[in-house]
Design an enzyme around this catalytic site. Structure first.
Site, mmCIF file in Angstrom:
data_model
loop_
_atom_site.group_PDB
_atom_site.id
_atom_site.type_symbol
_atom_site.label_atom_id
_atom_site.label_comp_id
_atom_site.label_asym_id
_atom_site.label_seq_id
_atom_site.Cartn_x
_atom_site.Cartn_y
_atom_site.Cartn_z
ATOM 1 N N HIS A 1 0.819 -1.221 0.000
ATOM 2 C CA HIS A 1 0.000 0.000 0.000
ATOM 3 C C HIS A 1 0.850 1.268 0.000
ATOM 4 O O HIS A 1 0.680 2.117 -0.898
ATOM 5 C CB HIS A 1 -0.968 -0.015 1.174
ATOM 6 C CG HIS A 1 -1.703 1.281 1.365
ATOM 7 N ND1 HIS A 1 -2.569 1.792 0.411
ATOM 8 C CD2 HIS A 1 -1.680 2.188 2.378
ATOM 9 C CE1 HIS A 1 -3.057 2.949 0.849
ATOM 10 N NE2 HIS A 1 -2.520 3.208 2.023
ATOM 11 N N HIS B 1 3.559 6.827 5.738
ATOM 12 C CA HIS B 1 2.347 7.543 6.151
ATOM 13 C C HIS B 1 1.440 6.775 7.102
ATOM 14 O O HIS B 1 0.635 7.376 7.812
ATOM 15 C CB HIS B 1 1.553 8.009 4.917
ATOM 16 C CG HIS B 1 0.716 6.945 4.276
ATOM 17 N ND1 HIS B 1 1.202 6.100 3.316
ATOM 18 C CD2 HIS B 1 -0.588 6.604 4.453
ATOM 19 C CE1 HIS B 1 0.247 5.281 2.914
ATOM 20 N NE2 HIS B 1 -0.850 5.557 3.595
ATOM 21 N N GLU C 1 0.044 5.255 12.837
ATOM 22 C CA GLU C 1 -1.270 4.712 13.193
ATOM 23 C C GLU C 1 -1.273 3.195 13.317
ATOM 24 O O GLU C 1 -1.982 2.637 14.157
ATOM 25 C CB GLU C 1 -2.305 5.142 12.139
ATOM 26 C CG GLU C 1 -3.725 4.810 12.518
ATOM 27 C CD GLU C 1 -4.740 5.521 11.646
ATOM 28 O OE1 GLU C 1 -5.925 5.437 11.959
ATOM 29 O OE2 GLU C 1 -4.331 6.155 10.653
ATOM 30 N N ASP C 2 -0.484 2.522 12.495
ATOM 31 C CA ASP C 2 -0.604 1.067 12.398
ATOM 32 C C ASP C 2 0.588 0.278 12.909
ATOM 33 O O ASP C 2 0.612 -0.947 12.805
ATOM 34 C CB ASP C 2 -0.861 0.668 10.932
ATOM 35 C CG ASP C 2 -2.185 1.209 10.416
ATOM 36 O OD1 ASP C 2 -3.083 1.442 11.245
ATOM 37 O OD2 ASP C 2 -2.302 1.405 9.198
ATOM 38 N N ASP D 1 -3.374 8.243 -1.035
ATOM 39 C CA ASP D 1 -3.776 7.160 -0.135
ATOM 40 C C ASP D 1 -5.215 6.736 -0.416
ATOM 41 O O ASP D 1 -5.520 5.541 -0.540
ATOM 42 C CB ASP D 1 -3.631 7.643 1.305
ATOM 43 C CG ASP D 1 -4.205 6.677 2.320
ATOM 44 O OD1 ASP D 1 -3.764 5.522 2.356
ATOM 45 O OD2 ASP D 1 -5.110 7.080 3.087
ATOM 46 N N ASP E 1 -23.026 15.525 -25.268
ATOM 47 C CA ASP E 1 -21.839 16.202 -24.739
ATOM 48 C C ASP E 1 -21.051 15.233 -23.860
ATOM 49 O O ASP E 1 -20.989 15.365 -22.639
ATOM 50 C CB ASP E 1 -22.269 17.435 -23.936
ATOM 51 C CG ASP E 1 -21.067 18.187 -23.371
ATOM 52 O OD1 ASP E 1 -19.963 18.035 -23.920
ATOM 53 O OD2 ASP E 1 -21.247 18.907 -22.369
#
Length: 279
Positions: free
Chosen positions: A48, A72, A76-77, A139, A259
């Site tokens: 990722h 990034h 958090e992880d 992301d 269009d």
């Protein structure tokens, strides 16, 4: 599947003097921090941040942005903290990663409150460093590309948020290719039947549309040459979601929407652009 070398090659192509050692260091750290983690797809989690970095390299961003994108999700992880990033990668990278992390940390009971808060946080982040927003958009783009592995209700929630917040934000920043891809991906989850109907209709008329694009490009190029202007002309169908919106607002089916093709003329100078418009 993108590799670190692919990203570095892209960066060196638009910035030959770039110090890519920071990118390599961020990759190694991210690989160790995310070791053993997998995505819902079953692939290593490291894929990722690599894909996000690849999107930023396509946008020709600086080394600090690419390195930050590889890191990034570490705050958090993983067990990483802000002091770790600051010590290893410096204040610039650590603050960018912190900004990206803060955008995704707010959760509220109601959908409307969550959307409003996300928008406020993104605007604040944009005011301090636009790179935070660019990483968050990349992301979200990769997450939308891999949304299949979530439960249906989660897919719809993420798709709606993408359509309401992230696609318009990309548009305001002038990143049209991200805006249109986010819109089309979100649309495919929010109304899959209508999405397939529009896609199928476009495929049925593909040959006729290509002939029309070729003919009009020739006419435009001939006109430019007549004014002594050198330019490149591109023609393409408008994105699926924008065509669907025309169907809704005009209360017409696809066969009666004319269009649906956009042309772009790229000239050498601003003065040439004004001359082409006035001609």
């Amino acid at each position: 599947m993108i590799r670190l070398n692919d990203i570095i090659d892209q960066v060196l192509a638009y910035h030959p003097e770039a110090d890519v050692s920071l990118i390599e260091k961020a990759y190694v750290y991210s690989a160790k921090a995310h070791a053993g983690q997998v995505r819902l797809s079953g692939e290593p989690y490291l894929m990722h941040p690599l894909e996000v970095a690849g999107i930023l390299a396509k946008m020709k961003l600086d080394v600090f942005s690419i390195a930050s994108s590889l890191l990034h999700d570490t705050l958090e992880d993983t067990e990483t903290n802000l002091d770790d990033l600051n010590r290893l990668f410096g204040d610039e990278v650590s603050q960018i990663v912190d900004g990206v992390t803060k955008i995704g940390r707010f959760e509220y009971g109601s959908y409307e409150e969550r959307q409003a808060e996300n928008m406020r946080k993104m605007i604040l982040a944009m005011a301090s460093d636009i790179r935070v927003i660019l990483i968050k958009l990349a992301d979200r783009l990769h997450n939308m590309r891999t949304l299949d592995f979530h439960a249906t209700e989660k897919q719809r929630l993420i798709a709606q948020e993408t359509l309401d917040i992230y696609a318009p934000l990309a548009g305001r920043l002038g990143i049209d290719w991200i805006r249109t891809e986010l819109q089309d991906l979100a649309f495919s989850y929010l109304d899959p039947d209508m999405y397939e109907e529009v896609v199928g209709g476009l495929k049925r008329n593909e040959e006729e549309r290509e002939r029309y694009i070729k003919e009009v490009k020739g006419i435009i190029q001939e006109k430019l040459a007549g004014f002594g202007l050198k330019g490149k002309v591109n023609g393409r169908p408008k994105n699926i979601f924008s065509i669907y919106k025309k169907m809704v607002t005009q209360n017409l089916d696809l066969e009666h929407i004319f269009d649906i093709i956009a042309f772009r003329i790229i000239l050498e100078t601003i003065r040439d652009c004004y001359e082409a418009v006035s001609g």
